[in-house]
Scaffold this active site. Sequence first.
Site, mmCIF file in Angstrom:
data_model
loop_
_atom_site.group_PDB
_atom_site.id
_atom_site.type_symbol
_atom_site.label_atom_id
_atom_site.label_comp_id
_atom_site.label_asym_id
_atom_site.label_seq_id
_atom_site.Cartn_x
_atom_site.Cartn_y
_atom_site.Cartn_z
ATOM 1 C CG ASP A 478 -9.587 9.854 -1.072
ATOM 2 O OD1 ASP A 478 -10.629 10.505 -1.269
ATOM 3 O OD2 ASP A 478 -8.514 10.386 -0.727
ATOM 4 C CG MET A 479 -14.800 8.728 -5.677
ATOM 5 S SD MET A 479 -15.413 10.328 -6.212
ATOM 6 C CE MET A 479 -16.562 9.848 -7.437
ATOM 7 C CG ASN A 480 -9.109 12.250 -4.041
ATOM 8 O OD1 ASN A 480 -9.778 12.814 -3.200
ATOM 9 N ND2 ASN A 480 -8.076 11.485 -3.734
ATOM 10 C CG ASP A 548 -9.024 16.891 1.714
ATOM 11 O OD1 ASP A 548 -8.976 15.881 2.438
ATOM 12 O OD2 ASP A 548 -8.918 16.839 0.473
HETATM 13 C C1 GLA Z 1 -7.708 13.287 -0.783
HETATM 14 C C2 GLA Z 1 -8.070 13.042 0.662
HETATM 15 C C3 GLA Z 1 -6.877 13.343 1.543
HETATM 16 C C4 GLA Z 1 -5.713 12.496 1.119
HETATM 17 C C5 GLA Z 1 -5.418 12.723 -0.365
HETATM 18 C C6 GLA Z 1 -4.369 11.769 -0.863
HETATM 19 O O1 GLA Z 1 -7.540 14.638 -1.033
HETATM 20 O O2 GLA Z 1 -9.176 13.794 1.019
HETATM 21 O O3 GLA Z 1 -7.198 13.103 2.881
HETATM 22 O O4 GLA Z 1 -5.988 11.152 1.360
HETATM 23 O O5 GLA Z 1 -6.575 12.546 -1.151
HETATM 24 O O6 GLA Z 1 -4.107 11.934 -2.190
#
Ligand code: GLA
Length: 744
Positions: A478-480, A548
């Site tokens: 992931d990369m948020n 998401d």
């Molecule tokens: C992001 C991802 C989600 C989940 C969250 C966890 O938003 O897109 O699917 O993994 O992080 O913090």
Amino acid sequence: MAVRIDDQNLIFYLETEHTSYIMQVVKGKYLCHLYWGKKLTKIYPERLLSFHGLCCSANPDETDKTYTLDLLPQEYPTQGAADYRRAALETEYADGSILTELFYESYRVIKGKPLLKELPATYAEEGDDVWTLEITCADRRTGLEVKLSYSVFSQMDVLTRSVCIINRSSARVVLNKAYSASVDFNSDSFDMLTLNGAWGRERYPERVKLRRGNQTIGSVRGASSHQENPFIALLREDTTEKTGDAYGFSFVYSGNFIAGVEVDQSAASRAYMGIHEDLFQWNLEPGSCFQTPETVMVYTDRGLGELSRIYHRIYRRRLCRGKYRDAGRPVLVNNWEGTYFDFNQKKILAIADKAAELGIEMLVLDDGWFGKRDDDTSSLGDWYADQRKLPDGITGLAKAVHLRGLKFGLWFEPEMISKDSNLYRQHPDWCIHVPGREPMECRNQMVLDLSRGEVCSYVIDAVSQILDSAGIDYVKWDMNRHITEYYSAGRGSSGQSELCHRYMLGLYHVMDEIISGHPDVLFESCSSGGGRFDPGMLYYMPQIWTSDDTDAAERVYIQYGTSYAYPFCTMGAHVSTVPNHQVHRVTPWKTRGDVAMTGAFGYELDLTGLTAMETNVVKKQVQRYKRLRMWLPAADLYRLENPFCGNYGAWMFVSESGNQCLVNCIRMMERANMPEKRIFLQGLKEGCSYRCVETGNCYSAEELMYAGLRVSEDGENPDMRGDFVSFTWSFEKMMKRKIRRTNE
Ligand code: GLA
């Protein structure tokens, strides 16, 4: 051969099965674009080249007053000479001058396709009919040399371009811009299609007629982004899904990019694509070279649908790599929407037990298993199990999941660091920030500075250590958050403008190391959903979490839009609970299953709460997906009904052999007394008959394609009332035509 050269007239022909791309050296100097489109067998170059006109710009040939660079269709235009349109290359020399004049020098033809140094790219395999033409142009006064690479995938109708810029002088040259491709068209009668969006609403198509001047999309967020996707298509006004000219440009890169078109004074258009020049500057030291990322270019005269299918084929077969490239993906359950941060070993194993009962093949533990992470305020960077939640650690949990006959997957966000983490306490300068200023947080986190070797090594070791110790079968990477406050504590003042690209090179290196060290692990990329859904990531990870937003109706739009450039089998797609957590909508189980099943399929809910009826539904969905995945991932996609234009979204898949097909149609809103709806199938073989598996009804290909299939004929869906209803049909090609004519 896919590359043909007329040495006498210095004309270069790049030929695929259905297309030609033709260039010529003009006036002994300028590498110019003659043509790109449907295959031409014979040409008269003097008729193809359109550059003459009267305009008041400078003139490089005193004897030819109508000849001007301002109209010349150059293959790699530079700044500072008489071409005032968008340049592909902008330079700055030690004496402060900016002019680079690139003149043709030589060429070479290579069988196959060399790898791009440190960057993802499409590749050729042994036996592929792929050739690369490398043309060298140079400015010998400044010592700058440019190698333009064109690779031709002749059977796939694909052309790729990239550029290598070499400093042959003894002084530093600064690159202010270095695009990967620039293509001049002698017309402006195009629409530009782009894929735009936002978090939870990624890749909505937008089609707009070209207007005079520059029209661009791009990202300066340090990631390709939710907002714009590194893909554009140019379409003639009358181009449809099934017919007409379509030109595609797709960028194999996951960071800042720009893509656009400039329409000039003579109604010609220049399309371009490359690393965004904002936040970019590169110090090209003597003897060194700068490699641009790759642009994948596709032309077809068979409409947008065929354009997409060509991209799907090349990305599936010659961009994605590894064991899972051609393998069916395991059905997974991910605990994120089921538990969020609130889980422990017992809860996860209860989900695993239920998953095993349902036929699900993999359990994925999402965010919250490491450090002391009970919410998103801490622990990124501390990649060791939280013993409070997982007393047996990841190793013990993986073992317990494996014992239940399931694979085990794990979430990481390796590029990030929380302020509240041991890693930050040890290395506060490892995040991207400007010294002396408080770093700005986003989702309570900062971005690790992957332009630094020691930071990359930490990430490689930390992730590899878990993968090695626990027998992990899958990683969700992931990369948020996006990058802000560009500054690397690891570089001096002059290298700061290189940070964005160096970050990407660091990331690619990190992924390369981890992935090549773990060839059996399936990797899925994610960035707050689909914030980095691009070909660069697909080179490393054969599937990407699409969004998401897991609501089935929203996913019809998102997956439909994503499919313009990317194959369904690369789209992570899960069934989640209702009311949906993102939009609070309630959609039927069947719709949720059908929409997710066309992608890399899974569940994202607390399975332990399923009723007996739901258990039965899920079991059947899993069984159905397992049958479908035997052929669906490699199938050709046909988009049938555009949900952005009406009440239905529909698509179908035809297997490689042509013997099987799956049709999905989602009706968004129920209305009273609805008119009959028919959808018109595509891609079937005329003269053949097809049996609908659900109803047993037989149809001719012609009936399905030209008379249409009545949506009300669905055999699986007796209750067809309500909103967001999904209709599905599976067809099998019959060996012999079995339709009985009425007069027989
Ligand atoms: C992001 C991802 C989600 C989940 C969250 C966890 O938003 O897109 O699917 O993994 O992080 O913090």
